[in-house]
Design a protein around this motif. Structure first.
Motif, PDB file in Angstrom:
ATOM      1  N   GLU A 199       0.838  -1.205   0.000  1.00 42.38           N
ATOM      2  CA  GLU A 199       0.000   0.000   0.000  1.00 42.38           C
ATOM      3  C   GLU A 199       0.869   1.249   0.000  1.00 42.38           C
ATOM      4  OE1 GLU A 199      -2.532   1.441   3.567  1.00 42.38           O
ATOM      5  OE2 GLU A 199      -3.837   0.080   2.449  1.00 42.38           O
ATOM      6  N   ARG A 207       1.198   4.147  -2.928  1.00 37.59           N
ATOM      7  CA  ARG A 207       0.924   5.557  -2.603  1.00 37.59           C
ATOM      8  C   ARG A 207       2.155   6.419  -2.883  1.00 37.59           C
ATOM      9  NH1 ARG A 207      -0.845   4.603   2.076  1.00 37.59           N
ATOM     10  NH2 ARG A 207       0.842   5.299   3.419  1.00 37.59           N
ATOM     11  N   ARG A 217      -2.269   6.606   6.135  1.00 35.51           N
ATOM     12  CA  ARG A 217      -2.799   5.928   4.949  1.00 35.51           C
ATOM     13  C   ARG A 217      -3.204   6.883   3.832  1.00 35.51           C
ATOM     14  NH1 ARG A 217      -7.129   1.661   5.597  1.00 35.51           N
ATOM     15  NH2 ARG A 217      -6.086   0.841   3.745  1.00 35.51           N
ATOM     16  N   HIS A 218      -2.830   8.142   3.923  1.00 36.51           N
ATOM     17  CA  HIS A 218      -3.098   9.112   2.871  1.00 36.51           C
ATOM     18  C   HIS A 218      -1.912  10.064   2.753  1.00 36.51           C
ATOM     19  CE1 HIS A 218      -7.230   7.785   3.693  1.00 36.51           C
ATOM     20  NE2 HIS A 218      -7.514   8.183   2.464  1.00 36.51           N
ATOM     21  N   ARG A 221      -1.253  14.071   1.370  1.00 36.57           N
ATOM     22  CA  ARG A 221      -1.824  15.304   0.827  1.00 36.57           C
ATOM     23  C   ARG A 221      -0.704  16.106   0.164  1.00 36.57           C
ATOM     24  NH1 ARG A 221      -6.597  17.588   1.965  1.00 36.57           N
ATOM     25  NH2 ARG A 221      -6.821  16.243   3.787  1.00 36.57           N
ATOM     26  N   GLY A 223      -4.954   8.369  -2.178  1.00 29.23           N
ATOM     27  CA  GLY A 223      -5.573   7.350  -1.347  1.00 29.23           C
ATOM     28  C   GLY A 223      -4.595   6.314  -0.845  1.00 29.23           C
ATOM     29  N   PRO A 224      -5.071   5.383   0.006  1.00 30.55           N
ATOM     30  CA  PRO A 224      -4.196   4.427   0.692  1.00 30.55           C
ATOM     31  C   PRO A 224      -3.239   3.662  -0.214  1.00 30.55           C
ATOM     32  CG  PRO A 224      -6.385   4.322   1.617  1.00 30.55           C
ATOM     33  CD  PRO A 224      -6.482   5.238   0.427  1.00 30.55           C
ATOM     34  N   VAL A 226      -7.024   9.277  -6.597  1.00 27.38           N
ATOM     35  CA  VAL A 226      -6.648  10.584  -6.064  1.00 27.38           C
ATOM     36  C   VAL A 226      -7.848  11.511  -6.116  1.00 27.38           C
ATOM     37  CG1 VAL A 226      -4.210  10.366  -6.719  1.00 27.38           C
ATOM     38  CG2 VAL A 226      -5.822  11.424  -8.296  1.00 27.38           C
ATOM     39  N   LYS A 227      -7.888  12.423  -5.170  1.00 30.03           N
ATOM     40  CA  LYS A 227      -8.912  13.457  -5.141  1.00 30.03           C
ATOM     41  C   LYS A 227      -8.212  14.790  -5.341  1.00 30.03           C
ATOM     42  CE  LYS A 227     -12.481  15.446  -2.129  1.00 30.03           C
ATOM     43  NZ  LYS A 227     -13.115  15.352  -0.786  1.00 30.03           N
TER      44      LYS A 227
END
Length: 203
Positions: free
Chosen positions: A119, A123, A144-145, A147, A173-174, A179-180
């Motif tokens: 994971e 990432r 787990r993220h 930014r 994301g994790p 992605v946001k």
């Protein structure tokens, strides 16, 4: 005859006997992180560790034996309760009841660690790609993220006045499989960003 272990010296001697009875190149060591009562660490030749504890000094004949795991923040270590009938009895119960639980928990811990590593690698790869596209971006690593924040002052050099900032915030994301993205700024700048994204998606 049940042993009533009332001093650390008695407990250490009992733990040494248990280690000998286990017979797997065991040795004992000080248990430094146990403050509730008497305790001792037993380590075998494969590095497998057990914590022998006496949690209640009102019941000196009752022992709690825990399987030590590399990272107990991720899962609860299995344990068994035994009487201090004899070192042979304690060793037999460890072999019969605790070692199978220890093996199962160790495998689960290894699986969790492998998933977390995969994971984190996913990432990290996405984060590096995003930062490569947004030079000068700031990275904020969270649980787990990740930014990523990129900001650009749109005022011409030397011009004074209200700050005008175009910014892009990306939340990875994790596993890096999503992605946001949030873009803020002047309408023309944001429209250009969206147009560039749409153009890249068509290619």
């Amino acid at each position: 005859m049940t042993h009533e272990l009332t001093t650390q010296e008695q407990f250490d001697a009992f733990a040494d006997e248990v280690a000998r009875e286990l017979g797997t190149h065991c040795r004992t060591a000080e248990l430094t992180d146990y403050e509730r009562g008497l305790g001792r660490l037993v380590i075998d030749g494969d590095g497998r560790a057990l914590r022998l504890c006496q949690p209640d000094d009102r019941r000196p004949d009752r022992l709690k034996i825990y399987a030590a795991l590399p990272d107990e923040a991720k899962m609860i270590a299995p344990s068994i309760g035994v009487t201090a009938r004899s070192a042979r009895h304690a060793a037999r119960e460890i072999t019969r009841r605790l070692y199978p639980l220890h093996a199962e928990a160790s495998q689960q811990a290894a699986d969790i660690a492998a998933r977390q590593e995969a994971e984190e690698n996913g990432r990290r790869a996405v984060t590096e790609a995003v930062v490569g596209a947004l030079p000068g971006a700031r990275i904020d690593v969270q649980y787990r993220h990740t930014r990523i924040i990129w900001q650009h002052d749109t005022r011409p050099p030397g011009e004074h006045g209200p700050v005008q900032v175009d910014s892009v915030t990306v939340l990875v994301g994790p596993s890096g499989d999503g992605v946001k993205v949030e873009a803020l700024g002047r309408p023309g700048s944001v429209t250009a960003m969206l147009a560039a994204f749409a153009q890249a998606s068509r290619e």
